[in-house]
Design a protein around this motif. Structure first.
Motif, PDB file in Angstrom:
ATOM      1  N   ASP A   1       0.823  -1.208   0.000  1.00  0.00           N
ATOM      2  CA  ASP A   1       0.000   0.000   0.000  1.00  0.00           C
ATOM      3  C   ASP A   1       0.860   1.262   0.000  1.00  0.00           C
ATOM      4  N   PHE A   2       2.011   1.213   0.693  1.00  0.00           N
ATOM      5  CA  PHE A   2       2.869   2.398   0.735  1.00  0.00           C
ATOM      6  C   PHE A   2       3.816   2.471  -0.462  1.00  0.00           C
ATOM      7  N   MET A   3       3.894   1.381  -1.255  1.00  0.00           N
ATOM      8  CA  MET A   3       4.709   1.412  -2.474  1.00  0.00           C
ATOM      9  C   MET A   3       3.917   1.943  -3.664  1.00  0.00           C
ATOM     10  N   VAL A   4       2.602   1.775  -3.614  1.00  0.00           N
ATOM     11  CA  VAL A   4       1.674   2.218  -4.662  1.00  0.00           C
ATOM     12  C   VAL A   4       2.087   1.679  -6.040  1.00  0.00           C
ATOM     13  N   PRO A   5       2.134   0.360  -6.210  1.00  0.00           N
ATOM     14  CA  PRO A   5       2.479  -0.177  -7.529  1.00  0.00           C
ATOM     15  C   PRO A   5       1.373   0.096  -8.545  1.00  0.00           C
ATOM     16  N   ASP A   6       1.751   0.181  -9.806  1.00  0.00           N
ATOM     17  CA  ASP A   6       0.758   0.335 -10.865  1.00  0.00           C
ATOM     18  C   ASP A   6      -0.035  -0.951 -11.065  1.00  0.00           C
ATOM     19  N   VAL A   7       0.622  -2.078 -10.804  1.00  0.00           N
ATOM     20  CA  VAL A   7       0.011  -3.393 -11.004  1.00  0.00           C
ATOM     21  C   VAL A   7       0.314  -4.267  -9.793  1.00  0.00           C
ATOM     22  N   LEU A   8      -0.686  -5.039  -9.353  1.00  0.00           N
ATOM     23  CA  LEU A   8      -0.462  -6.045  -8.318  1.00  0.00           C
ATOM     24  C   LEU A   8      -0.827  -7.406  -8.894  1.00  0.00           C
ATOM     25  N   ILE A   9       0.187  -8.246  -9.062  1.00  0.00           N
ATOM     26  CA  ILE A   9       0.010  -9.638  -9.485  1.00  0.00           C
ATOM     27  C   ILE A   9       0.169 -10.483  -8.226  1.00  0.00           C
ATOM     28  N   TYR A  10      -0.846 -11.250  -7.880  1.00  0.00           N
ATOM     29  CA  TYR A  10      -0.792 -11.949  -6.598  1.00  0.00           C
ATOM     30  C   TYR A  10      -1.251 -13.392  -6.712  1.00  0.00           C
TER      31      TYR A  10
ATOM     32  N   GLU B   1      -8.286  -1.343  -8.973  1.00  0.00           N
ATOM     33  CA  GLU B   1      -9.148  -2.464  -8.591  1.00  0.00           C
ATOM     34  C   GLU B   1      -9.705  -3.195  -9.801  1.00  0.00           C
ATOM     35  N   LYS B   2      -9.195  -2.868 -10.975  1.00  0.00           N
ATOM     36  CA  LYS B   2      -9.657  -3.515 -12.202  1.00  0.00           C
ATOM     37  C   LYS B   2      -8.883  -4.806 -12.424  1.00  0.00           C
ATOM     38  N   VAL B   3      -9.593  -5.928 -12.539  1.00  0.00           N
ATOM     39  CA  VAL B   3      -8.957  -7.217 -12.792  1.00  0.00           C
ATOM     40  C   VAL B   3      -8.596  -7.298 -14.270  1.00  0.00           C
TER      41      VAL B   3
END
Length: 259
Positions: free
Chosen positions: A55-64, A74-76
């Motif tokens: 949350d504090f890094m603010v990535p453009d994309v989160l792959i999890y 929040e767009k998949v």
């Protein structure tokens, strides 16, 4: 070297051993975004587990969940789950092999486990307010899952998965955990979807990683960088080796080679 996107694993790569990120690394990541370079996290952790740190890094994309899902805001933009019937049959096959093993299934809204007390990771999620629930995996689940994790050896897992042609397994260095997921739920497949979404080629992507589940993306992205603390197989696959996660290896490599 030019880069339009940087993809980083978390544990053993961007996170130090004590699970912190230095101000220096955060500054370099911020500079990436300022110069128009997309920044993505690609982690085996769940969305909630990743966001304890991102949350504090603010990535453009989160792959999890190892590549089962990717989100921009929040767009998949990539989704590859195991359906409920497959997950239930798989869980029952694992329990038939070892009825006492620890099993955990993860989706965005919860962490479901059986076979003993919650793990340290489950406790971490619970303390952060996530939905951690004990379930009976002998009964059929009512939803698809991103991944199913079990405490067992890789050889036994490989034998079980032979009966599930659409399921792949991943092991982790130094751990007796096996991740079962759809065979296309990988970091690399999610990265390909991200590249298409942003209109860039995968040759414009630099990836950093350290473990078995990072090898495919290190091999296929334009530039693959393994950590000094990475497993030998990751180092052998990568184009470059950077310093370890405990001494800002990712950030130093970016500053020296991209800026």
């Amino acid at each position: 070297m030019a880069a339009k996107m940087i993809v980083c694993d978390l544990d053993g790569t961007l996170l130090r051993t004590d699970k912190t990120v230095s101000p220096y690394t955060l500054d370099i990541l911020h500079r990436c975004r300022q110069t128009g370079i997309k920044f993505a996290i690609a982690t085996a952790r769940s969305q909630f587990g990743a966001r304890l740190f991102t949350d504090f890094m603010v990535p453009d994309v989160l792959i999890y969940d190892g590549g089962a899902r990717a989100k921009v805001d929040e767009k998949v933009i990539y989704n590859c789950q195991m359906d409920s019937a497959t997950t239930s049959r798989l869980a029952q096959s694992i329990l038939a092999h070892d009825s006492q093993t620890y099993l955990a299934a993860e989706i965005d809204r919860g962490y479901f486990y059986t076979g003993g007390p919650p793990t340290a990771y489950a406790e971490e999620l619970h303390q952060a307010g996530h939905n951690v629930v004990y379930v009976d995996f002998a009964k059929e689940l009512d939803h698809s899952v991103h991944k199913l994790s079990a405490f067992m050896c890789g050889n036994a897992a490989a034998e079980i998965v032979r009966n599930f042609p659409d399921v792949g397994i991943i092991t982790y260095h130094g751990e007796n955990i096996v991740r079962y997921a759809h065979k296309n739920a990988t970091k690399w497949q999610a990265i390909r979807a991200c590249a298409a979404y942003f209109g860039i080629t995968t040759t414009d992507i630099t990836a950093f990683g350290d473990d078995y589940n990072d090898i495919e993306m290190l091999a296929n992205c334009g530039i693959g960088v393994a950590m000094a603390n990475a497993i030998p197989q990751a180092k052998a696959t990568a184009n470059h080796i950077c310093d370890s996660n405990d001494i800002d290896g990712v950030a130093k490599w970016i500053k020296e080679n991209i800026f």
